[in-house]
Design a protein around this motif. Sequence first.
Motif, PDB file in Angstrom:
ATOM      1  N   TYR A  66       8.146   8.270   3.208  1.00 42.44           N
ATOM      2  CA  TYR A  66       7.644   9.075   4.432  1.00 42.44           C
ATOM      3  C   TYR A  66       6.749  10.255   4.615  1.00 42.44           C
ATOM      4  O   TYR A  66       5.827   9.965   5.451  1.00 42.44           O
ATOM      5  CB  TYR A  66       9.518   9.125   5.558  1.00 42.44           C
ATOM      6  N   ASP A  67       7.131  11.612   3.941  1.00 40.90           N
ATOM      7  CA  ASP A  67       5.977  12.532   3.350  1.00 40.90           C
ATOM      8  C   ASP A  67       4.641  11.018   3.185  1.00 40.90           C
ATOM      9  O   ASP A  67       3.466  11.948   4.426  1.00 40.90           O
ATOM     10  CB  ASP A  67       6.395  13.332   2.443  1.00 40.90           C
ATOM     11  N   LEU A  68       4.959  10.601   2.260  1.00 42.62           N
ATOM     12  CA  LEU A  68       3.091   9.591   2.329  1.00 42.62           C
ATOM     13  C   LEU A  68       2.434   8.908   3.216  1.00 42.62           C
ATOM     14  O   LEU A  68       1.602   9.096   3.110  1.00 42.62           O
ATOM     15  CB  LEU A  68       3.312   9.307   0.689  1.00 42.62           C
ATOM     16  N   TYR A  69       3.551   8.536   3.667  1.00 45.12           N
ATOM     17  CA  TYR A  69       3.076   7.632   4.371  1.00 45.12           C
ATOM     18  C   TYR A  69       2.713   8.575   5.577  1.00 45.12           C
ATOM     19  O   TYR A  69       0.883   8.241   6.973  1.00 45.12           O
ATOM     20  CB  TYR A  69       4.238   6.494   5.357  1.00 45.12           C
ATOM     21  N   GLU A  70       3.091   9.679   6.759  1.00 43.92           N
ATOM     22  CA  GLU A  70       2.739  10.274   7.402  1.00 43.92           C
ATOM     23  C   GLU A  70       1.325  11.061   7.080  1.00 43.92           C
ATOM     24  O   GLU A  70       0.261  11.221   7.909  1.00 43.92           O
ATOM     25  CB  GLU A  70       3.071  11.475   7.747  1.00 43.92           C
ATOM     26  N   LYS A  71       1.267  11.604   6.044  1.00 40.95           N
ATOM     27  CA  LYS A  71       0.109  12.125   5.228  1.00 40.95           C
ATOM     28  C   LYS A  71      -0.848  11.219   5.391  1.00 40.95           C
ATOM     29  O   LYS A  71      -2.161  11.211   5.990  1.00 40.95           O
ATOM     30  CB  LYS A  71       0.221  12.464   3.895  1.00 40.95           C
ATOM     31  N   ALA A  72      -0.991   9.731   4.847  1.00 40.33           N
ATOM     32  CA  ALA A  72      -1.771   8.556   4.990  1.00 40.33           C
ATOM     33  C   ALA A  72      -2.415   8.505   6.498  1.00 40.33           C
ATOM     34  O   ALA A  72      -3.705   8.724   6.727  1.00 40.33           O
ATOM     35  CB  ALA A  72      -1.365   7.778   4.552  1.00 40.33           C
ATOM     36  N   ILE A  73      -1.380   8.642   7.830  1.00 40.31           N
ATOM     37  CA  ILE A  73      -2.144   7.726   9.027  1.00 40.31           C
ATOM     38  C   ILE A  73      -3.077   9.633   9.540  1.00 40.31           C
ATOM     39  O   ILE A  73      -2.926   9.454  10.493  1.00 40.31           O
ATOM     40  CB  ILE A  73      -0.113   8.774   9.340  1.00 40.31           C
ATOM     41  N   THR A  74      -2.148  10.913   8.924  1.00 44.23           N
ATOM     42  CA  THR A  74      -2.718  11.865   9.460  1.00 44.23           C
ATOM     43  C   THR A  74      -4.296  12.612   9.083  1.00 44.23           C
ATOM     44  O   THR A  74      -5.225  12.857   9.479  1.00 44.23           O
ATOM     45  CB  THR A  74      -2.416  13.291   8.889  1.00 44.23           C
ATOM     46  N   ASN A  75      -4.793  11.167   8.041  1.00 46.54           N
ATOM     47  CA  ASN A  75      -6.018  11.788   7.535  1.00 46.54           C
ATOM     48  C   ASN A  75      -6.910  10.567   7.529  1.00 46.54           C
ATOM     49  O   ASN A  75      -7.804  10.243   7.449  1.00 46.54           O
ATOM     50  CB  ASN A  75      -5.581  11.482   6.275  1.00 46.54           C
ATOM     51  N   GLY A  76      -5.909   9.527   8.555  1.00 48.94           N
ATOM     52  CA  GLY A  76      -6.675   8.150   9.271  1.00 48.94           C
ATOM     53  C   GLY A  76      -7.615   7.566   8.091  1.00 48.94           C
ATOM     54  O   GLY A  76      -8.584   6.642   8.486  1.00 48.94           O
ATOM     55  N   GLU A  77      -6.242   7.509   7.398  1.00 49.93           N
ATOM     56  CA  GLU A  77      -6.221   5.908   6.223  1.00 49.93           C
ATOM     57  C   GLU A  77      -6.679   4.716   6.830  1.00 49.93           C
ATOM     58  O   GLU A  77      -6.149   4.771   8.582  1.00 49.93           O
ATOM     59  CB  GLU A  77      -5.815   6.114   5.244  1.00 49.93           C
ATOM     60  N   SER A  79      -5.801   1.052   8.073  1.00 52.34           N
ATOM     61  CA  SER A  79      -4.488  -0.100   7.927  1.00 52.34           C
ATOM     62  C   SER A  79      -4.288  -0.720   6.957  1.00 52.34           C
ATOM     63  O   SER A  79      -4.399  -1.026   5.787  1.00 52.34           O
ATOM     64  CB  SER A  79      -4.685  -1.860   8.785  1.00 52.34           C
ATOM     65  N   GLY A  80      -2.737  -0.784   6.456  1.00 55.98           N
ATOM     66  CA  GLY A  80      -1.708  -1.174   5.151  1.00 55.98           C
ATOM     67  C   GLY A  80      -2.056  -0.044   4.202  1.00 55.98           C
ATOM     68  O   GLY A  80      -1.477  -0.084   3.084  1.00 55.98           O
ATOM     69  N   VAL A  81      -0.866   1.179   5.306  1.00 53.75           N
ATOM     70  CA  VAL A  81      -1.027   2.057   4.357  1.00 53.75           C
ATOM     71  C   VAL A  81       0.208   2.214   3.221  1.00 53.75           C
ATOM     72  O   VAL A  81       0.196   2.284   2.364  1.00 53.75           O
ATOM     73  CB  VAL A  81      -0.929   2.922   5.319  1.00 53.75           C
ATOM     74  N   ILE A  82       1.115   1.086   3.978  1.00 57.25           N
ATOM     75  CA  ILE A  82       2.575   1.260   3.300  1.00 57.25           C
ATOM     76  C   ILE A  82       2.628   0.027   2.122  1.00 57.25           C
ATOM     77  O   ILE A  82       3.045   0.039   1.472  1.00 57.25           O
ATOM     78  CB  ILE A  82       3.257   0.944   4.608  1.00 57.25           C
ATOM     79  N   ILE A  83       1.623  -0.842   2.627  1.00 56.03           N
ATOM     80  CA  ILE A  83       1.606  -2.051   1.335  1.00 56.03           C
ATOM     81  C   ILE A  83       0.451  -1.307   0.074  1.00 56.03           C
ATOM     82  O   ILE A  83       0.916  -1.143  -1.018  1.00 56.03           O
ATOM     83  CB  ILE A  83       0.187  -2.749   1.474  1.00 56.03           C
ATOM     84  N   ARG A  84       0.025  -0.630   0.661  1.00 51.56           N
ATOM     85  CA  ARG A  84      -1.126   0.600  -0.784  1.00 51.56           C
ATOM     86  C   ARG A  84       0.442   1.563  -1.177  1.00 51.56           C
ATOM     87  O   ARG A  84      -0.027   1.630  -2.965  1.00 51.56           O
ATOM     88  CB  ARG A  84      -2.043   1.698  -0.195  1.00 51.56           C
ATOM     89  N   LEU A  85       1.017   2.255  -0.661  1.00 49.36           N
ATOM     90  CA  LEU A  85       2.026   2.591  -1.106  1.00 49.36           C
ATOM     91  C   LEU A  85       3.035   2.123  -1.476  1.00 49.36           C
ATOM     92  O   LEU A  85       3.228   2.833  -2.651  1.00 49.36           O
ATOM     93  CB  LEU A  85       2.412   3.839   0.115  1.00 49.36           C
ATOM     94  N   SER A  86       3.643   0.799  -1.472  1.00 47.35           N
ATOM     95  CA  SER A  86       4.498   0.460  -2.085  1.00 47.35           C
ATOM     96  C   SER A  86       3.940  -0.145  -3.959  1.00 47.35           C
ATOM     97  O   SER A  86       4.268  -0.232  -4.639  1.00 47.35           O
ATOM     98  CB  SER A  86       4.601  -0.837  -0.876  1.00 47.35           C
ATOM     99  N   LEU A  87       2.150  -0.753  -3.843  1.00 44.45           N
ATOM    100  CA  LEU A  87       1.510  -1.132  -4.942  1.00 44.45           C
ATOM    101  C   LEU A  87       1.749   0.840  -5.822  1.00 44.45           C
ATOM    102  O   LEU A  87       1.966   0.319  -7.096  1.00 44.45           O
ATOM    103  CB  LEU A  87       0.477  -1.219  -5.075  1.00 44.45           C
ATOM    104  N   GLU A  88       1.391   1.647  -5.386  1.00 43.81           N
ATOM    105  CA  GLU A  88       1.493   2.317  -6.126  1.00 43.81           C
ATOM    106  C   GLU A  88       2.870   3.414  -6.451  1.00 43.81           C
ATOM    107  O   GLU A  88       2.745   3.847  -7.937  1.00 43.81           O
ATOM    108  CB  GLU A  88       0.674   4.011  -4.543  1.00 43.81           C
ATOM    109  N   ASN A  89       3.388   2.899  -5.370  1.00 41.87           N
ATOM    110  CA  ASN A  89       5.506   3.119  -6.158  1.00 41.87           C
ATOM    111  C   ASN A  89       5.768   1.912  -7.013  1.00 41.87           C
ATOM    112  O   ASN A  89       7.404   2.135  -6.890  1.00 41.87           O
ATOM    113  CB  ASN A  89       6.090   4.025  -4.792  1.00 41.87           C
ATOM    114  N   LYS A  90       5.611   1.133  -6.130  1.00 39.56           N
ATOM    115  CA  LYS A  90       5.899  -0.446  -7.332  1.00 39.56           C
ATOM    116  C   LYS A  90       7.069  -1.188  -6.996  1.00 39.56           C
ATOM    117  O   LYS A  90       8.192  -1.177  -7.207  1.00 39.56           O
ATOM    118  CB  LYS A  90       6.014  -0.027  -8.874  1.00 39.56           C
TER     119      LYS A  90
END
Length: 275
Positions: A66-77, A79-90
């Motif tokens: 959740y913290d990684l997601y919130e940081k990415a959204i706050t930084n204005g990344e 779309s596809g944030v959660i998909i990228r996080l899923s790949l990074e965390n396997k």
Amino acid sequence: METEEYGEIMKTIKGFHGLTRNCLMVLTEKFPKIQKETLYSILSLEYQRHMKHRFEKSPSSINKMYDLYEKAITNGEDSGVIIRLSLENKIAPCLAAKLILLKKYEDVLNDESVLQTNVSQYLRDTSLIDDKVLAYEIFLCTLYDDQYSHIVEVMRTSVGQQYEIVINRKLRELGLAFRDEEWLRKLGYDKTPDFKLDIPIMIDGLVIHWIESKAVFGDVESHTEYIKNQYSSYWNRFGPGLVIYWFGYMKCITETTSKNLMIKDKIPENIQQLE
């Protein structure tokens, strides 16, 4: 399928890093002679085993995602944030999405059972999520995740039912009397095969009392689990039976399988009816 060929497929799967849908594309290109449904089934079985060991819903895992997601959204990344996080965390996109939803609504839905129920509903219908950005992110996960999306669950159920219909029609064409799983459960049987024959048939010298349909690939691990949890109960109760792995199986499982069980990848043609 020979053990060596299966080993090459598994080597490709374990060496791939990315979404399983992209891994399937690699597999179909590398093994063009093997049915796509077979490759998908092998990939799916291995990936789900991997997730059982890797995925956890501990407070630390939930907070981290959740913290990684919130940081990415706050930084204005993009779309596809959660998909990228899923790949990074396997982990699978929909499983990552589930962790984020659990944290998002833990204070609003403070009852654990209610929280779990609502999160499952949100994954199935993202229009229920009041946060529009999160809703779209979750929706993308359901599109790109070909293992844990509710869409895939529906498709798997549908495919399984279609193959059961194939067997049902064949038994009717042969004029065989049988009872299906639903009918057997009404009689109080807790573990039942898909079809119980009223009068047995004979295939290759083995008398068959029941038939089980599996719309999956039969590898050693899954077949061993099926024997332990299903098949052994069937043959102890009804006698020898036939299992059809519609997407193929490893030839080595027939060597270690009990004589009470016949393994095929389609409905046999040489069915003999007994008087």
